[in-house]
Design an enzyme around this catalytic site. Structure first.
Site, PDB file in Angstrom:
ATOM      1  CD  GLN A 124       8.566  -7.900  -7.117  1.00 15.62           C
ATOM      2  OE1 GLN A 124       8.793  -8.690  -6.405  1.00 15.62           O
ATOM      3  NE2 GLN A 124       7.227  -7.154  -7.390  1.00 15.62           N
ATOM      4  CG  HIS A 137      -1.562  -1.085   1.485  1.00 17.38           C
ATOM      5  ND1 HIS A 137      -3.346  -0.900   1.859  1.00 17.38           N
ATOM      6  CD2 HIS A 137      -2.140  -2.211   1.079  1.00 17.38           C
ATOM      7  CE1 HIS A 137      -4.103  -2.523   0.994  1.00 17.38           C
ATOM      8  NE2 HIS A 137      -3.226  -3.064   1.374  1.00 17.38           N
ATOM      9  CG  ASP A 178      -5.007   2.746   1.397  1.00 20.56           C
ATOM     10  OD1 ASP A 178      -5.762   1.185   0.935  1.00 20.56           O
ATOM     11  OD2 ASP A 178      -3.860   1.929   1.353  1.00 20.56           O
TER      12      ASP A 178
END
Length: 480
Positions: free
Chosen positions: A360, A21, A118
């Protein structure tokens, strides 16, 4: 006083305290700060203390002088063993009190133009926004398809689909997804023993509260999820689709402004990257390596780790496997897990490489990587899609169940290994992805990757939508 320079709009960010998030919300915060807006990014105190060591704050503030970090309590004692699920009961009640206090104290010297919260913190934040007359924009860090499914949780209960019974039964009560989702593909929160489960009720209430927001922000791109975005537009007055955010950030900040990496590398938040794997990848043939990483939250048993490892080895493909320090269940209570990791690292030599955490985005964009074994978290799917790397999804919680179904059956850019963890299955999936079905999958993936890249370029859908979002926030200052 007449010549005093007007203050830029001030945007307060409030992410849910989890890596998946924080990453996209931090990227958006950087983009808005880069556009000249004042940004305050509020984390929980627990996350704040973990986050700051991974960020070169001096470099960040030099690049973004209008950026500021603050923190609030999460309602739990300092040494509480926080998990993704046990944070829910405390965060909501603690947030509204702390945010209201902050709006009248820490932020009282500046006018707050709007709050970007959020989506699963909507109930408390929208309430605070309404109390102070501040617009709240809901940022749902999930995919559009899972967001749409979450708005039908109550309907799923009414229709008797939840609690789940026949896992392979098609779900027919979610408009637009009648022939897509099976019960096993519903959001992970549907895997409860009773319909009155408090976590399920939490998500139902947050979805209702989110409808009171003045707009919805999604980290996706129109070309990928157009049909579902259209469905969501019936619920929200405005929707801003601005993903993939990691790529949009690279286009608007890194490429156009400064070729150096961002001060706040979103790939290293909370975990230290082992960049030796990039050197190892340089030595591997093109599209030959399977990258296997199951995210920042999932925990596996030793048996599950071994099944994944044996499946990767038996596939005959080189692999880069991420095993976080806390990935294996029981590591703190037994030395067996540490010994297992040591043994696997030794036995992996010549077959692949094991690291504790990897950069990543950099790995997925490396020419040697030909496939991605992933938990199906939304950030990972967007990063893989943008890089054009096909996926095998092994979902664990939350939106990952829905995402993995869309990867395999709707977008057709990968395979779904949901609810299976046997070495023979892993081996077959890897061979299918890298050999048997590769041409078929790559024909689709190449097109989707091109759409993702074009969406963040100047003139692309996400690029334009970010401009519209910035204009919308600027226009709010005239209303204050």
């Amino acid at each position: 006083m007449e010549n005093q320079k007007p203050q830029p709009p001030h945007v307060v960010f409030l992410p849910f305290p989890a890596l998946g998030h924080i990453k996209p919300m931090l990227k958006l915060a950087e983009l808005l700060s880069h556009a000249g807006l004042q940004v305050t990014f509020i984390n929980t105190q627990h996350i704040h203390h973990l986050l700051l060591p991974s960020i070169d704050t001096d470099a960040l503030y030099r690049r973004f002088p209008n950026f500021n970090f603050l923190s609030i309590p999460d309602g739990l004692p300092p040494h509480h063993p926080r998990t993704f699920l046990n944070i829910f009961p405390s965060i909501s009640s603690a947030t509204v009190t702390a945010l209201c206090h902050m709006l009248v104290s820490d932020l009282s010297c500046t006018t707050t133009t709007c709050i970007i919260a959020d989506g699963i913190m909507s109930s408390s934040v929208v309430t605070a926004g309404e109390e102070f007359g501040i617009p709240v924009l809901a940022f749902r860090t999930f995919s559009a398809c899972c967001t749409w499914a979450n708005f039908h949780l109550s309907k799923l209960i009414e229709e008797g689909e939840v609690p789940l019974q026949d896992m392979d039964k098609l779900v027919t009560c979610i408009p637009g997804l009648e022939n897509v989702l099976r019960c096993r593909d519903l959001p992970g929160i549907c895997r409860v023993e009773r319909a009155e489960d408090p976590i399920l009720e939490f998500f139902i209430n947050e979805a209702k509260a989110m409808l009171r927001a003045s707009a919805l922000i999604l980290n996706t791109f129109d070309e990928l999820e157009a049909p579902i975005i259209s469905k969501l537009s019936s619920l929200f007055p405005k929707i801003y689709t601005i993903g993939p955010l990691h790529a949009l950030s690279n286009v608007r900040i890194n490429v156009n402004d400064d070729p150096s990496p961002l001060a706040s590398s979103s790939t290293s938040i909370l975990w230290k990257e082992d960049k030796d794997c990039i050197t190892w990848l340089h030595s591997q043939p093109s599209k030959s390596v399977v990258f296997a990483s199951l995210g920042s939250i999932a925990s596996l048993t030793q048996e599950q780790i071994l099944e994944f490892w044996h499946g990767l080895v038996d596939s005959g493909k080189s692999f880069l496997l991420v095993i976080r320090p806390d990935l294996i269940i029981g590591e703190d209570s037994s030395g067996n897990s540490a010994q297992l990791l040591t043994d696997l690292q030794e036995r992996t030599k010549g077959k692949g490489m094991i690291v504790s955490w990897a950069p990543q985005e950099q790995v997925l964009s490396h020419p040697a990587v030909g496939g991605f074994l992933t938990h199906g978290g939304w950030n990972s799917i967007l990063e893989s899609t943008h890089a054009g790397v096909p996926m095998i999804c092994w979902p664990v919680i939350s939106d990952q169940q829905v995402n993995s179904r869309f990867v395999s059956e709707v977008w057709r850019v990968g395979l779904d290994m949901k609810d299976r963890c046997e070495r023979g299955v892993v081996e077959k999936m890897v061979r299918d992805l890298m050999e048997v079905k590769r041409d078929e999958i790559m024909k689709v993936m190449d097109g989707v990757a091109e759409q993702a890249r074009k969406s963040v370029e100047e003139g692309g859908s996400s690029y334009r939508n970010l401009e519209l979002l910035i204009q919308e926030i600027r226009s709010m200052t005239t209303l204050i």
